[in-house]
Design a protein around this motif. Structure first.
Motif, mmCIF file in Angstrom:
data_model
loop_
_atom_site.group_PDB
_atom_site.id
_atom_site.type_symbol
_atom_site.label_atom_id
_atom_site.label_comp_id
_atom_site.label_asym_id
_atom_site.label_seq_id
_atom_site.Cartn_x
_atom_site.Cartn_y
_atom_site.Cartn_z
ATOM 1 N N ASP A 108 0.849 -1.188 0.000
ATOM 2 C CA ASP A 108 0.000 0.000 0.000
ATOM 3 C C ASP A 108 0.885 1.239 0.000
ATOM 4 O O ASP A 108 1.502 1.576 1.021
ATOM 5 N N ALA A 109 0.962 1.911 -1.140
ATOM 6 C CA ALA A 109 1.772 3.127 -1.235
ATOM 7 C C ALA A 109 1.252 4.214 -0.302
ATOM 8 O O ALA A 109 2.018 5.065 0.170
ATOM 9 N N GLY A 110 -0.047 4.193 -0.014
ATOM 10 C CA GLY A 110 -0.607 5.180 0.910
ATOM 11 C C GLY A 110 -0.031 5.030 2.304
ATOM 12 O O GLY A 110 0.311 6.032 2.957
ATOM 13 N N PHE A 111 0.070 3.775 2.778
ATOM 14 C CA PHE A 111 0.656 3.573 4.098
ATOM 15 C C PHE A 111 2.146 3.896 4.099
ATOM 16 O O PHE A 111 2.663 4.460 5.064
ATOM 17 N N LEU A 112 2.842 3.581 3.002
ATOM 18 C CA LEU A 112 4.255 3.952 2.949
ATOM 19 C C LEU A 112 4.412 5.467 2.999
ATOM 20 O O LEU A 112 5.355 5.967 3.622
ATOM 21 N N THR A 113 3.502 6.195 2.388
ATOM 22 C CA THR A 113 3.550 7.659 2.471
ATOM 23 C C THR A 113 3.446 8.112 3.924
ATOM 24 O O THR A 113 4.184 9.007 4.370
ATOM 25 N N GLU A 114 2.554 7.482 4.684
ATOM 26 C CA GLU A 114 2.426 7.799 6.106
ATOM 27 C C GLU A 114 3.710 7.476 6.855
ATOM 28 O O GLU A 114 4.164 8.249 7.713
ATOM 29 N N VAL A 115 4.314 6.347 6.528
ATOM 30 C CA VAL A 115 5.575 5.954 7.168
ATOM 31 C C VAL A 115 6.683 6.948 6.834
ATOM 32 O O VAL A 115 7.457 7.362 7.721
ATOM 33 N N LEU A 116 6.772 7.334 5.583
ATOM 34 C CA LEU A 116 7.809 8.297 5.179
ATOM 35 C C LEU A 116 7.659 9.611 5.931
ATOM 36 O O LEU A 116 8.654 10.212 6.371
ATOM 37 N N GLU A 117 6.427 10.059 6.096
ATOM 38 C CA GLU A 117 6.202 11.298 6.846
ATOM 39 C C GLU A 117 6.566 11.130 8.311
ATOM 40 O O GLU A 117 7.215 11.996 8.912
ATOM 41 N N ALA A 118 6.180 9.983 8.888
ATOM 42 C CA ALA A 118 6.490 9.731 10.301
ATOM 43 C C ALA A 118 7.987 9.566 10.526
ATOM 44 O O ALA A 118 8.505 9.904 11.595
ATOM 45 N N ALA A 129 7.879 -8.108 -0.011
ATOM 46 C CA ALA A 129 7.738 -9.211 -0.957
ATOM 47 C C ALA A 129 7.375 -8.645 -2.325
ATOM 48 O O ALA A 129 6.326 -8.012 -2.480
ATOM 49 N N PRO A 130 8.191 -8.872 -3.336
ATOM 50 C CA PRO A 130 7.950 -8.222 -4.639
ATOM 51 C C PRO A 130 6.778 -8.784 -5.417
ATOM 52 O O PRO A 130 6.289 -8.131 -6.346
ATOM 53 N N GLU A 131 6.305 -9.985 -5.044
ATOM 54 C CA GLU A 131 5.209 -10.597 -5.793
ATOM 55 C C GLU A 131 3.841 -10.057 -5.399
ATOM 56 O O GLU A 131 2.829 -10.357 -6.051
ATOM 57 N N LEU A 132 3.758 -9.250 -4.349
ATOM 58 C CA LEU A 132 2.474 -8.736 -3.897
ATOM 59 C C LEU A 132 1.892 -7.730 -4.881
ATOM 60 O O LEU A 132 2.615 -6.926 -5.477
ATOM 61 N N ASP A 133 0.571 -7.761 -5.027
ATOM 62 C CA ASP A 133 -0.099 -6.721 -5.800
ATOM 63 C C ASP A 133 0.191 -5.361 -5.156
ATOM 64 O O ASP A 133 0.098 -5.208 -3.933
ATOM 65 N N GLY A 134 0.544 -4.402 -5.958
ATOM 66 C CA GLY A 134 0.836 -3.069 -5.441
ATOM 67 C C GLY A 134 2.286 -2.851 -5.078
ATOM 68 O O GLY A 134 2.688 -1.723 -4.756
ATOM 69 N N ALA A 135 3.112 -3.909 -5.121
ATOM 70 C CA ALA A 135 4.514 -3.763 -4.731
ATOM 71 C C ALA A 135 5.258 -2.793 -5.649
ATOM 72 O O ALA A 135 6.121 -2.037 -5.194
ATOM 73 N N ASP A 136 4.913 -2.792 -6.938
ATOM 74 C CA ASP A 136 5.595 -1.883 -7.871
ATOM 75 C C ASP A 136 5.410 -0.429 -7.456
ATOM 76 O O ASP A 136 6.345 0.383 -7.518
ATOM 77 N N ASP A 137 4.200 -0.064 -7.040
ATOM 78 C CA ASP A 137 3.933 1.313 -6.622
ATOM 79 C C ASP A 137 4.703 1.656 -5.351
ATOM 80 O O ASP A 137 5.214 2.772 -5.199
ATOM 81 N N VAL A 138 4.779 0.691 -4.431
ATOM 82 C CA VAL A 138 5.529 0.912 -3.188
ATOM 83 C C VAL A 138 7.003 1.127 -3.489
ATOM 84 O O VAL A 138 7.642 2.045 -2.954
ATOM 85 N N VAL A 139 7.559 0.287 -4.353
ATOM 86 C CA VAL A 139 8.979 0.403 -4.709
ATOM 87 C C VAL A 139 9.248 1.735 -5.405
ATOM 88 O O VAL A 139 10.233 2.426 -5.087
ATOM 89 N N ALA A 140 8.396 2.109 -6.332
ATOM 90 C CA ALA A 140 8.595 3.376 -7.040
ATOM 91 C C ALA A 140 8.597 4.552 -6.072
ATOM 92 O O ALA A 140 9.438 5.463 -6.172
ATOM 93 N N LEU A 141 7.681 4.537 -5.106
ATOM 94 C CA LEU A 141 7.622 5.606 -4.118
ATOM 95 C C LEU A 141 8.862 5.592 -3.236
ATOM 96 O O LEU A 141 9.456 6.646 -2.953
ATOM 97 N N ALA A 142 9.267 4.413 -2.795
ATOM 98 C CA ALA A 142 10.455 4.311 -1.957
ATOM 99 C C ALA A 142 11.688 4.839 -2.680
ATOM 100 O O ALA A 142 12.478 5.614 -2.107
ATOM 101 N N LEU A 143 11.859 4.450 -3.924
ATOM 102 C CA LEU A 143 13.028 4.884 -4.685
ATOM 103 C C LEU A 143 13.036 6.393 -4.882
ATOM 104 O O LEU A 143 14.104 7.022 -4.862
ATOM 105 N N ARG A 144 11.875 6.987 -5.058
ATOM 106 C CA ARG A 144 11.819 8.449 -5.208
ATOM 107 C C ARG A 144 12.306 9.158 -3.953
ATOM 108 O O ARG A 144 12.767 10.305 -4.024
#
Length: 343
Positions: A108-118, A129-144
């Motif tokens: 969930d990129a939304g929760f990662l956004t909350e984590v990044l702010e915190a 786990a890279p096989e999870l649905d939504g993992a690509d969005d999480v990785v893209a956000l993390a890398l940014r």
């Protein structure tokens, strides 16, 4: 003047995957004595560490608050906290390890956004786990945000691993643990991690999580330049055998083993100075080569090679000195001396 003529002096060790020690676990939040934890690490040759946080949303946010408060305060007398390693919560329910089932949630990129702010800019590494649905969005956000992405607690296939590296993953968390086993017709995470030169692999070299022969295999396949020694230590590290708490769970510590009631391994009581000695012995490596897996390789993984991981003019005065039998003599953090074993 400090006489180090009889010692082997190396860069200070860096632990990128440790949950605690000396009775402290980071996820306890405001009650966690991170200064005591920093002193414990320094007593074992560690000059820099990532505070590893995982589990429930509440524990993650409490841990992040504790790290931010620690870093906002006066410098600790001990190892420097280099930021946060978030282990999960985007992990496979089929590769939980010691995590509770409810700790595995959809990517969930939304929760990662909350984590990044915190985290306030202090999130440096995330395991998912890279096989999870939504993992690509999480990785893209993390890398940014400059966060290193690591593959772990996963049942990914070899094909999914190759795709994951293409999306930006650069490491594998605690190789052999929290993942499907190697099979000659489906090499999976282990086979892909060992064969892919683009991936750096963490290893818990305690002889419990990983057999010494498997540690030697990893060292030969990856070379010390792509191997990162970690402790994956818990709060009971440095304390006597007995019963302890790990998140909401009871664990039993007996010797080098930490287990849940059902026998599942739940972190370790390993220290990084012991891990270096174990790697050198089991992989038949010169000790000065083995120590690279706890110094310049983790520094490179985190993008900190300009400041730490080597001894040269302009880098931090973070050093560790060992005797002829590779026992720690002292640790220096930012020019301040710490005795071995003194917590």
């Amino acid at each position: 003047m400090l006489d180090a003529s009889a010692a082997t002096v190396v860069p200070g060790l860096i632990d990128v995957h440790t949950h605690g020690g000396a009775g402290v676990q980071v996820i306890d939040g405001a009650d966690a004595d991170l200064d005591r934890l920093a002193s414990f690490y320094a007593a074992h040759g560690v000059t820099g560490f990532l505070a590893t946080i995982g589990g429930s949303r509440e524990h993650i946010l409490a841990g992040l608050a504790a790290v931010r408060a620690h870093l906002a305060g006066p410098p600790a007398r001990g190892a420097r906290c280099l930021g946060v390693h978030l282990e999960g919560p985007f992990i496979s329910p089929d590769a939980l390890g010691a995590f509770l089932p409810e700790s595995a949630v959809p990517a969930d990129a939304g929760f990662l956004t909350e984590v990044l702010e915190a985290a306030g800019g202090h999130l440096r590494l995330i395991t998912l786990a890279p096989e999870l649905d939504g993992a690509d969005d999480v990785v893209a956000l993390a890398l940014r945000h400059g966060v290193v992405c690591s593959i772990g607690h996963t049942v990914a296939t070899a094909a999914e691993m190759d795709r994951a590296v293409g999306t930006g993953f650069r490491s594998v968390s605690h190789l052999f643990n929290g993942m499907v086993s190697f099979h000659h017709r489906e090499p999976g995470v282990v086979g892909a991690a060992l064969a892919d030169p683009r991936l750096v692999c963490e290893v818990i070299a305690d002889g419990v999580h990983v057999h010494p022969l498997a540690v030697a295999l990893a060292a030969r396949a990856k070379g010390v330049e792509n191997l990162v020694l970690i402790s994956d230590s818990i709060s009971a590290t440095g304390l006597p055998d007995g019963e302890y708490e790990l998140e909401e769970q009871h664990v039993t510590v007996a010797g080098d083993e930490v287990r849940l009631a059902d026998g599942t391994l739940a972190g370790s009581t390993l220290t990084l100075d012991r891990a270096v000695a174990n790697l050198a012995r089991w992989a038949d490596l010169p000790w000065t080569q083995a120590v690279r897996s706890a110094t310049d390789v983790p520094a490179r993984l985190l993008g900190l090679s300009a400041e730490r991981g080597a001894i040269s003019v302009g880098r931090d005065a973070d050093l560790a000195a060992f005797d002829a039998d590779h026992r720690l003599l002292w640790t220096m953090v930012g020019g301040v001396l710490h005795e071995a074993g003194a917590t």
